[in-house]
Write a protein that holds these residues in place. Structure first.
Motif, mmCIF file in Angstrom:
data_model
loop_
_atom_site.group_PDB
_atom_site.id
_atom_site.type_symbol
_atom_site.label_atom_id
_atom_site.label_comp_id
_atom_site.label_asym_id
_atom_site.label_seq_id
_atom_site.Cartn_x
_atom_site.Cartn_y
_atom_site.Cartn_z
ATOM 1 N N THR A 77 0.769 -1.280 -0.097
ATOM 2 C CA THR A 77 -0.098 0.076 0.023
ATOM 3 C C THR A 77 0.777 1.200 0.139
ATOM 4 O OG1 THR A 77 -0.072 0.117 2.564
ATOM 5 C CG2 THR A 77 -1.824 -1.341 1.405
ATOM 6 N N HIS B 83 -7.924 -8.196 9.572
ATOM 7 C CA HIS B 83 -8.446 -7.123 8.184
ATOM 8 C C HIS B 83 -7.624 -6.077 8.298
ATOM 9 C CE1 HIS B 83 -12.077 -9.649 7.836
ATOM 10 N NE2 HIS B 83 -11.811 -9.946 8.914
ATOM 11 N N HIS B 84 -6.994 -5.870 7.195
ATOM 12 C CA HIS B 84 -6.191 -4.544 6.744
ATOM 13 C C HIS B 84 -7.175 -3.621 5.747
ATOM 14 C CE1 HIS B 84 -3.373 -1.685 5.115
ATOM 15 N NE2 HIS B 84 -2.608 -2.176 5.930
ATOM 16 N N ASP C 257 -6.659 -1.447 3.817
ATOM 17 C CA ASP C 257 -6.564 -1.351 2.203
ATOM 18 C C ASP C 257 -6.311 -2.434 1.383
ATOM 19 O OD1 ASP C 257 -6.661 1.711 2.877
ATOM 20 O OD2 ASP C 257 -4.356 1.418 3.328
ATOM 21 N N LEU C 258 -6.675 -3.630 2.085
ATOM 22 C CA LEU C 258 -6.361 -4.755 1.088
ATOM 23 C C LEU C 258 -7.564 -5.674 1.327
ATOM 24 C CD1 LEU C 258 -2.968 -5.965 2.908
ATOM 25 C CD2 LEU C 258 -3.412 -4.865 0.554
ATOM 26 N N PRO C 259 -7.839 -6.369 0.185
ATOM 27 C CA PRO C 259 -9.109 -7.375 0.179
ATOM 28 C C PRO C 259 -9.146 -8.494 1.053
ATOM 29 C CG PRO C 259 -7.868 -7.511 -1.906
ATOM 30 C CD PRO C 259 -6.985 -6.430 -1.130
ATOM 31 N N ASP C 260 -10.327 -9.034 1.238
ATOM 32 C CA ASP C 260 -10.218 -10.086 2.023
ATOM 33 C C ASP C 260 -9.423 -10.214 3.583
ATOM 34 O OD1 ASP C 260 -11.538 -11.300 -0.220
ATOM 35 O OD2 ASP C 260 -9.634 -11.641 -0.969
ATOM 36 N N HIS D 287 -7.134 -12.210 6.223
ATOM 37 C CA HIS D 287 -5.856 -13.043 5.912
ATOM 38 C C HIS D 287 -5.552 -13.799 7.510
ATOM 39 C CE1 HIS D 287 -4.642 -11.667 2.215
ATOM 40 N NE2 HIS D 287 -5.085 -10.252 2.589
ATOM 41 N N THR E 25 -1.785 -12.362 -5.940
ATOM 42 C CA THR E 25 -3.358 -12.371 -6.318
ATOM 43 C C THR E 25 -3.519 -13.511 -7.621
ATOM 44 O OG1 THR E 25 -2.753 -10.571 -7.804
ATOM 45 C CG2 THR E 25 -3.741 -9.807 -5.599
ATOM 46 N N ARG F 103 -7.837 -15.743 -4.558
ATOM 47 C CA ARG F 103 -9.219 -15.643 -4.892
ATOM 48 C C ARG F 103 -9.459 -14.984 -6.297
ATOM 49 N NH1 ARG F 103 -12.273 -14.562 0.698
ATOM 50 N NH2 ARG F 103 -11.352 -16.413 2.055
#
Length: 255
Positions: free
Chosen positions: A189, A211-212, A214-217, A219, A239, A255
């Motif tokens: 980011t 959960h971050h 700025d990041l999806p999903d 971890h 990704t 994903r």
């Protein structure tokens, strides 16, 4: 639950990877950190006094004038970092901090370093395998009330209150997990965010979900406690998996 005492200094290299000069693979000692990370990550750690080693020109210039304690930390981290890079097949290079404070890794490498009293560690991996990773180590002591309020949400504090009392300082562990998530997220980011913006849920099985913003999903990360040191680690997969390459065991498939 605690882990048994490891060797004072150990190196974990890529399974099936090339042996590094000095016979790193022949040590045959897995690191504690290596048990938290998937195959494909090179780890080096030291318990006790920080390891010593030479600094390369730009590194020595960067750390000039700092306190002896900071110079020892800086030198130890670079010594272990070069050990992991050698395991990945990279020659020694200066590792000067970038704008975010983390080392500027060679092209094609992602990595993270950490140090606390009595423990120093580094983990690196090819970016062909992982997008990023983050590790953190903290003393296994409760977090002071003030910092806890700053880095956690009300929901997280409620979650902490529901965890069993005992040897694990859950509040400090939560802080460490957030540090690991931040370190993993920053290279992707390039943006500073407060730790309070990262949400983490701990579990008793030596894992956590993060959960971050700025990041999806979400971890998954892992943690352990050994010799009064909390160690956390989290990886962010690519990704898109390179053609013909299977997902890393223990890492969420793309994903």
């Amino acid at each position: 639950m605690t882990t048994t005492h490891p060797a004072p200094t150990a190196v974990h290299t890529i399974p099936g990877g090339p042996a590094a000069p000095g016979g790193i693979r022949r040590l045959g000692v897995a690191t504690v950190l290596g048990t938290l990370l998937p195959p494909g990550v090179a780890c080096a750690e030291a318990f006790g006094p920080p390891p010593e080693g030479p600094l390369l020109g730009p590194e020595a210039e960067h750390i000039k004038g700092r306190t002896p304690r900071r110079r020892r930390q800086f030198t130890a981290a670079r010594t272990l970092a070069r050990t992991t890079l050698t395991a990945l097949g990279h020659p020694p290079v200066p590792l000067v901090p970038g704008p975010g404070g983390a080392p500027q890794w060679p092209e094609g490498v992602t990595g993270s370093i950490t140090h606390t009293h009595g423990y120093t560690a580094c983990a690196t991996a090819p970016t062909a395998r992982l997008a990023s990773l983050g590790i953190d180590a903290e003393p296994a002591q409760p977090l002071p009330h003030g910092p806890l309020q700053l880095v956690t949400s009300e929901a997280e504090r409620h979650h902490l209150a529901g965890l069993p009392a005992g040897r694990v300082p859950w509040d400090r562990l939560l802080f460490s997990a957030k540090e690991a998530v931040y370190k993993a997220g920053y290279p992707l980011t390039r943006r500073w965010i407060p730790l309070a913006a990262i949400t983490v849920t701990l579990d008793r099985g030596h894992g956590f979900t993060a959960h971050h913003p700025d990041l999806p999903d979400a971890h998954r990360g892992r943690w352990t406690m050994v010799q009064n040191v909390l160690i956390t680690a989290l990886v962010i997969p690519r990704t898109e998996e390179p053609a013909g390459q299977r997902p890393l065991p223990g890492v969420d498939a793309p994903r």
